[in-house]
Design a protein around this motif. Structure first.
Motif, PDB file in Angstrom:
ATOM      1  N   GLY A  31      42.882  44.870  24.898  1.00  0.00           N
ATOM      2  CA  GLY A  31      42.491  43.712  25.674  1.00  0.00           C
ATOM      3  C   GLY A  31      43.641  42.778  26.010  1.00  0.00           C
ATOM      4  O   GLY A  31      44.762  42.938  25.526  1.00  0.00           O
ATOM      5  N   ARG A 102      38.185  49.690  33.456  1.00  0.00           N
ATOM      6  CA  ARG A 102      37.867  48.447  32.748  1.00  0.00           C
ATOM      7  C   ARG A 102      39.069  47.543  32.510  1.00  0.00           C
ATOM      8  O   ARG A 102      38.930  46.313  32.575  1.00  0.00           O
ATOM      9  CB  ARG A 102      37.165  48.765  31.427  1.00  0.00           C
ATOM     10  N   ASP A 106      38.529  43.706  33.500  1.00  0.00           N
ATOM     11  CA  ASP A 106      38.539  42.645  32.489  1.00  0.00           C
ATOM     12  C   ASP A 106      39.511  41.520  32.831  1.00  0.00           C
ATOM     13  O   ASP A 106      39.395  40.421  32.297  1.00  0.00           O
ATOM     14  CB  ASP A 106      38.909  43.226  31.120  1.00  0.00           C
ATOM     15  N   ARG A 110      39.196  36.840  35.642  1.00  0.00           N
ATOM     16  CA  ARG A 110      39.615  35.844  34.650  1.00  0.00           C
ATOM     17  C   ARG A 110      40.805  35.065  35.206  1.00  0.00           C
ATOM     18  O   ARG A 110      41.942  35.269  34.789  1.00  0.00           O
ATOM     19  CB  ARG A 110      40.003  36.541  33.339  1.00  0.00           C
ATOM     20  N   THR A 159      28.945  43.608  34.012  1.00  0.00           N
ATOM     21  CA  THR A 159      29.404  42.724  32.940  1.00  0.00           C
ATOM     22  C   THR A 159      28.488  42.796  31.721  1.00  0.00           C
ATOM     23  O   THR A 159      28.952  42.894  30.574  1.00  0.00           O
ATOM     24  CB  THR A 159      29.486  41.276  33.453  1.00  0.00           C
TER      25      THR A 159
END
Length: 210
Positions: A31, A102, A106, A110, A159
C-alpha cells in the motif's frame, strides 16, 4: 546501473519506467503508506538519488502513478466502449480495472497523496472523464447527474468490494457482480419483436350464373 538480481544494465531512458513498475509492485504488496523512495531505489537496484531525480519526492512519484492509472483506465473503458458499447460493459470494465490494477486504483482517487494540479495528471484525469461520458454521438449532452449516478454505482461497488464490505452472497467475482448490479440501473434491452406475415384470407369463389 544494474539490478542486483539480474546483473543486466538499464538502457538509457528506461529507468523511469523501471522505477514506476517497482513502485506499483510495492503498492500492490504493502500500500501507499509503506512506499518510500529509499526502498524503491533498493528494489530497483539503483542509487538512492535516482528516484528523486525522476520524481522529486514521494508525492511526485504517486502523482506519476495516479496519472498513469487514469490513462490506463481511460484506455480500458474506451476500448470496451468501442467493442461492446453500453453502460453495463463499461461498468464491468471499470470494476475489473479496480480489481486487477488495484495499486493504481488505490492511489488515483486519493488526491491527498499526490499533486492534483500537476499538468500531466490533469490531462490524464480529463481523458478518463471523457471515457466515462461515452462517445458524444451516442450520448449528446448528458445530464451531469446521470453521469455521476452511473459512476457512483460502479465506483462504489468496486470500493466496497475491495474493502470486503459487500455481503458474502454477492460472491468474490466483482466484475460478475457488476454485471448483475448494473442491470438494475440499465436493464438489458428486450429482444426486438418479430412480426410474422399474416396469411391473406381466401377469396370466396364467385358463383357461376346459369
Amino acid at each position: 546501473m544494474a539490478r542486483p538480481d539480474s546483473g543486466r544494465p538499464y538502457h538509457h531512458g528506461d529507468l523511469r519506467r523501471v522505477l514506476l513498475d517497482e513502485a506499483v509492485a510495492s503498492l500492490r504488496e504493502s500500500g501507499p503508506a509503506a512506499l518510500s523512495l529509499r526502498d524503491l531505489a533498493r528494489r530497483a537496484g539503483v542509487s538512492h538519488a535516482a528516484p528523486a531525480h525522476h520524481f522529486g519526492d514521494k508525492r511526485g512519484l504517486l502523482t506519476a502513478v495516479a496519472a498513469e492509472g487514469y490513462r490506463r483506465l481511460a484506455g480500458s473503458l474506451g476500448l470496451t466502449d468501442a467493442t461492446t458499447p453500453g453502460f453495463a460493459e463499461v461498468g464491468v470494465a471499470y470494476v475489473r480495472f479496480a480489481v486487477e490494477q488495484r495499486p493504481y486504483f488505490d492511489v488515483m482517487f486519493r488526491p491527498d497523496l499526490y499533486d492534483p494540479a500537476d499538468p500531466d495528471l490533469v490531462a490524464a484525469r480529463s481523458a478518463l472523464g471523457a471515457a466515462l461520458g461515452g462517445p458524444p454521438a451516442l450520448v449528446p449532452d448528458p445530464p451531469l447527474e446521470a453521469g455521476i449516478a452511473a459512476w457512483s454505482l460502479v465506483h462504489g461497488l468496486a470500493t466496497l468490494g475491495l474493502a470486503g464490505n459487500l455481503p458474502p452472497e454477492i460472491g468474490d467475482d466483482l466484475p460478475a457482480a457488476a454485471r448483475r448490479v448494473t442491470g438494475y440501473l440499465v436493464p438489458p434491452s428486450p429482444p426486438a419483436a418479430t412480426t410474422q406475415a399474416q396469411p391473406r384470407p381466401a377469396k370466396g369463389k364467385k358463383k357461376k350464373k346459369h
